[in-house]
Design a protein around this motif. Structure first.
Motif, PDB file in Angstrom:
ATOM      1  N   ARG A  56     -24.035 -35.562  41.037  1.00  0.00           N
ATOM      2  CA  ARG A  56     -25.056 -36.059  40.110  1.00  0.00           C
ATOM      3  C   ARG A  56     -26.000 -34.931  39.696  1.00  0.00           C
ATOM      4  NH1 ARG A  56     -25.762 -41.647  39.615  1.00  0.00           N
ATOM      5  NH2 ARG A  56     -24.631 -42.958  41.100  1.00  0.00           N
ATOM      6  N   ARG A  57     -26.435 -34.149  40.660  1.00  0.00           N
ATOM      7  CA  ARG A  57     -27.344 -33.046  40.335  1.00  0.00           C
ATOM      8  C   ARG A  57     -26.655 -32.002  39.453  1.00  0.00           C
ATOM      9  NH1 ARG A  57     -29.494 -34.120  45.742  1.00  0.00           N
ATOM     10  NH2 ARG A  57     -31.720 -34.629  45.508  1.00  0.00           N
ATOM     11  N   GLU A  58     -25.401 -31.745  39.729  1.00  0.00           N
ATOM     12  CA  GLU A  58     -24.644 -30.796  38.906  1.00  0.00           C
ATOM     13  C   GLU A  58     -24.566 -31.284  37.464  1.00  0.00           C
ATOM     14  OE1 GLU A  58     -19.945 -29.974  38.593  1.00  0.00           O
ATOM     15  OE2 GLU A  58     -20.807 -29.542  40.563  1.00  0.00           O
ATOM     16  N   ALA A  59     -24.288 -32.586  37.291  1.00  0.00           N
ATOM     17  CA  ALA A  59     -24.211 -33.145  35.935  1.00  0.00           C
ATOM     18  C   ALA A  59     -25.581 -33.114  35.264  1.00  0.00           C
ATOM     19  CB  ALA A  59     -23.675 -34.575  35.993  1.00  0.00           C
ATOM     20  N   ARG A  60     -26.632 -33.441  36.001  1.00  0.00           N
ATOM     21  CA  ARG A  60     -27.975 -33.435  35.410  1.00  0.00           C
ATOM     22  C   ARG A  60     -28.393 -32.025  35.014  1.00  0.00           C
ATOM     23  NH1 ARG A  60     -31.750 -37.858  38.682  1.00  0.00           N
ATOM     24  NH2 ARG A  60     -30.367 -39.649  38.349  1.00  0.00           N
ATOM     25  N   ALA A 112     -16.640 -38.510  42.802  1.00  0.00           N
ATOM     26  CA  ALA A 112     -17.391 -37.516  42.035  1.00  0.00           C
ATOM     27  C   ALA A 112     -17.174 -37.709  40.543  1.00  0.00           C
ATOM     28  CB  ALA A 112     -16.963 -36.109  42.459  1.00  0.00           C
ATOM     29  N   ASN A 113     -15.980 -38.076  40.164  1.00  0.00           N
ATOM     30  CA  ASN A 113     -15.674 -38.252  38.744  1.00  0.00           C
ATOM     31  C   ASN A 113     -16.553 -39.328  38.115  1.00  0.00           C
ATOM     32  OD1 ASN A 113     -13.969 -38.009  36.300  1.00  0.00           O
ATOM     33  ND2 ASN A 113     -13.305 -40.053  36.880  1.00  0.00           N
ATOM     34  N   VAL A 114     -16.590 -40.515  38.721  1.00  0.00           N
ATOM     35  CA  VAL A 114     -17.348 -41.594  38.087  1.00  0.00           C
ATOM     36  C   VAL A 114     -18.852 -41.331  38.157  1.00  0.00           C
ATOM     37  CG1 VAL A 114     -15.565 -43.359  38.347  1.00  0.00           C
ATOM     38  CG2 VAL A 114     -17.224 -43.043  40.164  1.00  0.00           C
ATOM     39  N   THR A 115     -19.343 -40.756  39.253  1.00  0.00           N
ATOM     40  CA  THR A 115     -20.780 -40.507  39.326  1.00  0.00           C
ATOM     41  C   THR A 115     -21.197 -39.424  38.332  1.00  0.00           C
ATOM     42  OG1 THR A 115     -20.381 -39.025  41.214  1.00  0.00           O
ATOM     43  CG2 THR A 115     -21.088 -41.265  41.704  1.00  0.00           C
ATOM     44  N   GLY A 116     -20.343 -38.429  38.132  1.00  0.00           N
ATOM     45  CA  GLY A 116     -20.656 -37.406  37.139  1.00  0.00           C
ATOM     46  C   GLY A 116     -20.735 -37.973  35.735  1.00  0.00           C
ATOM     47  N   PHE A 117     -19.797 -38.844  35.397  1.00  0.00           N
ATOM     48  CA  PHE A 117     -19.807 -39.437  34.064  1.00  0.00           C
ATOM     49  C   PHE A 117     -20.980 -40.394  33.868  1.00  0.00           C
ATOM     50  CE2 PHE A 117     -15.088 -38.487  33.559  1.00  0.00           C
ATOM     51  CZ  PHE A 117     -15.317 -37.490  32.626  1.00  0.00           C
ATOM     52  N   MET A 118     -21.406 -41.078  34.949  1.00  0.00           N
ATOM     53  CA  MET A 118     -22.554 -41.979  34.828  1.00  0.00           C
ATOM     54  C   MET A 118     -23.790 -41.248  34.316  1.00  0.00           C
ATOM     55  SD  MET A 118     -22.278 -44.023  38.428  1.00  0.00           S
ATOM     56  CE  MET A 118     -20.863 -45.057  38.856  1.00  0.00           C
TER      57      MET A 118
END
Length: 703
Positions: A56-60, A112-118
């Motif tokens: 999540r932090r990486e995506a943010r 990780a895939n779904v949390t990143g896309f969220m």
């Protein structure tokens, strides 16, 4: 007149007269009372981000780049191209590979895939949904429903966006009813080809992302027919366009045009006129056709085979649940931050204007929604863990898949419905400023509107949950002796909760303590909340089972009429089940906290969530004898008290969402409002001190 005569009454939490001196933060509350707890904001952020906090932090961090942000007011055509370009950037930065096998360059990490896309919803919901179409639906169908030959041929291209694709399941005539779609895939053994055909207008594939412009292929769901037998719905890889973007022979379509939201996605409809594809284009993990047309499947039951294929694509519901929760958190962050700074009206006794969040109504409208959102985060993490356990293969059993389907169908409706109601409440709580596009609330509401019907209409999903609850109930009492069933029935109708779980003793507590509020606090804590919520589910399911029991011996027509007459109650029981799951997840999260101050504040927040649910369904508890009228009245008063307790912690609780300014991007939550208020107060104070302020007209009448 003394100072005491004009000073507002004092209280540790909320003074009278509009609460001008109420603490606005946990720091202020602690300054007034050293025993006041406060949360460890960083630790709560970790708790909310959940099991895949790192992803999540990486995506943010990635979407802090303005290139990913939605531009308000952008024309649809430009918005679509911008989002397509953003998908290419996701590929460059590794955001498209998390779910797929390592041999194709993936990370094989489904959670990780779904949390990143969220998290992409914070940048632009159109980006989140279009990426979900490409990798969560189109590429996932190839991966989950296909076999190695399909993976070798198409998966890497889909991962890298060299092959943009659509997911062609929904039809104009049958939305959530996939089993009834009309598109056919008839096998021709002479040429070893399937013939894909939409026989009438209602069979056109509808509302498909990537269909209007960008998609070069589609995973098409159609009835597989071979040897004159319909083997049910299967999935086929069907090319759509050539390299110049022109439809291939037999393929046609239309652009859906401007929608109520998500206009960065090129939604469209597709139709097929006897389009021939090779036999190998059947994604045949769960059913295959030999060259001579012989059909085979390891799953003998047509019904179980169908639901297994659909279950392989459950990640869409998981992703929508989490994205809706994150978007809701963003709206709450904006509204509560603004409410903690914006001042409106004085207290009526000549004090400064009052901060919005000091008003009881403002607390009541926003803080229970904040509690609900926390519950969604914790329940959502449980959902993602269950999803990852199944799709990683660690816990991939038929029972686990069924449980995952039920959990996703329970939580996705509640989170997406709550997103719309919360965002709207936040918009209204921000007044006219909330209606400005730059403050994002209106745009969020428009974009998330369709989430309630994406990946299955919410009521249809809850109906599936209700049927599962009835099935489990039937298994529980199968082959039970009549005497045992009778004892159970008597226990349920005798008011088990009210008379057996501590609430009956509440009357004695009132007498002993002399305080209804104090006794309610003792009588509606964690154990009693759980009993009330769990009993509601159990009682509703038991009542439904009793009403539907005659259907077992009725004709199909009579059984259908009986079921339809009880459909609303079935859906309401399923909703109650989802609320119970959220409450339990919240309680588990609270139990995991070591810091006393954090645990205390989160306990209050969990209690606010639980008692708000009880308050929402007070009519049911009263009609069914679970609460007396006197006790029901005290529930609402306790909700008010919890709101007062939590008011100083509201900013900490939304700061714990962990949003950076680049994620919020709403001027009213940027600190600009506080600067305006400080400027205004300084101006009026200086004017009053100068002795040059005009005399109020009212003061003339007192002379």
């Amino acid at each position: 007149m003394t100072d005491a005569a004009v000073r507002p009454a004092t209280s540790r939490r909320t003074p009278a007269g509009g609460a001008p001196t109420a603490p606005h933060s946990a720091d202020e509350a602690r300054a007034a009372d050293a025993s006041e707890p406060r949360i460890d904001v960083t630790a709560v952020t970790d708790l909310l981000l959940g099991t895949w906090a790192g992803t999540r932090r990486e995506a943010r961090e990635m979407i802090k780049d303005p290139v990913f942000w939605r531009v308000e007011g952008m024309p649809m055509a430009e918005h679509r191209e911008r989002v397509l370009a953003q998908l290419r950037l996701l590929v460059e930065r590794g955001g498209s590979r998390r779910a797929f096998p390592e041999e194709y360059g993936g990370a094989n990490d489904n959670g990780a895939n779904v949390t990143g896309f969220m998290e992409l919803v914070l940048a632009d919901p159109s980006l989140q949904i279009k990426s979900g179409v490409q990798w969560g639906l189109f590429a996932s169908a190839i991966h989950q429903l296909g076999t190695k030959k399909h993976h070798d041929r198409w998966l890497r291209q889909a991962m890298d966006l060299e092959l943009p694709g659509a997911f062609a399941m929904t039809e104009t005539g049958h939305g959530s009813d996939v089993a009834s779609i009309a598109t056919t895939a008839a096998y021709d053994p002479a040429t070893e080809e399937f013939v894909i055909h939409t026989p009438f207008r209602g069979a056109w594939k509808e509302y498909l992302g990537n269909a209007a412009l960008h998609g070069r292929a589609a995973t098409v769901f159609a009835h597989l027919i071979t040897g004159g037998v319909d083997y049910g719905v299967h999935c086929f890889f069907v090319p759509l366009r050539d390299d110049e973007g022109r439809f291939l022979p037999g393929v046609g379509g239309e652009d859906n045009g401007v929608k109520g939201g998500l206009n960065g996605i090129d939604n469209g409809r597709l139709h097929f006129d006897h389009v021939r594809i090779p036999r190998e284009n059947l994604l045949d993990r769960y059913g295959s056709v030999a060259p001579d047309g012989t059909y085979s499947s390891e799953i003998a039951s047509p019904g179980r085979r169908f639901f297994t294929m659909l279950g392989a694509l459950v990640q869409g519901r998981v992703s929508l649940e989490g994205a809706a929760t994150t978007a809701t958190a963003l709206a709450l962050h904006i509204a509560i931050t603004y409410g903690n700074q914006r001042r409106q009206f004085d207290s009526g006794i000549g004090t400064d204007e009052v901060v919005l969040l000091d008003y009881g109504k403002h607390q009541r409208r926003l803080l229970p929604l904040l509690a609900q959102n926390y519950a969604q985060f914790f329940a959502g993490d449980e959902l993602v863990k269950a999803f990852d356990d199944v799709f990683s293969g660690r816990g991939d059993t038929a029972e686990a898949r069924e449980d995952l389907e039920t959990l996703a169908a329970s939580l996705k409706p509640l989170s997406t419905w709550n997103a719309l109601s919360t965002i709207q409440e936040c918009r209204e709580a921000c007044g006219g400023a909330g209606f400005m596009a730059e403050n994002r609330l209106v745009g969020l509401h428009h974009d998330l509107d369709v989430y309630v019907t994406f990946e299955g209409d919410n009521n249809v999903l809850l109906q599936l949950v209700g049927k599962r609850l009835l099935s489990d109930y039937a298994k529980r009492f199968r082959r039970k002796a009549p005497a045992a069933l009778a004892r159970y029935a008597v226990g349920q109708t005798a008011g088990r909760i009210f008379h057996g779980a501590g609430l009956r003793q509440l009357g004695q507590t009132v007498a002993d303590l002399g305080s209804t509020a104090r006794s309610v606090e003792l009588g509606l804590r964690m154990e009693q909340q759980h009993e009330l919520l769990a009993d509601r589910v159990e009682r509703m399911v038991a009542d439904l089972a009793a009403r539907l029991r005659p259907a077992a011996k009725a004709s199909p027509e009579e059984a259908a009429i009986l079921f339809n007459a009880n459909q609303a109650e079935l859906i309401e029981a399923a909703r109650a089940h989802g609320e119970l799951l959220q409450w339990e997840a919240f309680s588990d999260a609270v139990a995991s906290v070591d810091d006393p101050g954090t645990r205390q504040v989160l306990t209050w927040l969990r209690d606010l969530f639980g008692l708000t649910l009880v308050e929402r369904h007070l009519a049911w508890y009263l009609v069914n004898g679970r609460l007396s009228a006197q006790r029901a009245a005290t529930v609402s008063r306790y909700v008010d008290r919890l709101c007062l307790r939590l008011r100083p912690h509201a900013q900490d609780l939304v700061d714990a969402f962990g949003f950076a300014p680049e994620h919020v991007r709403a001027p009213i939550a940027s600190g600009a409002e506080r600067e305006r208020q400080d400027e205004a107060r300084a101006y009026h104070a200086a004017l009053a001190a100068s002795g040059e302020a005009p005399v109020p007209e009212k003061s003339l009448s007192r002379r």
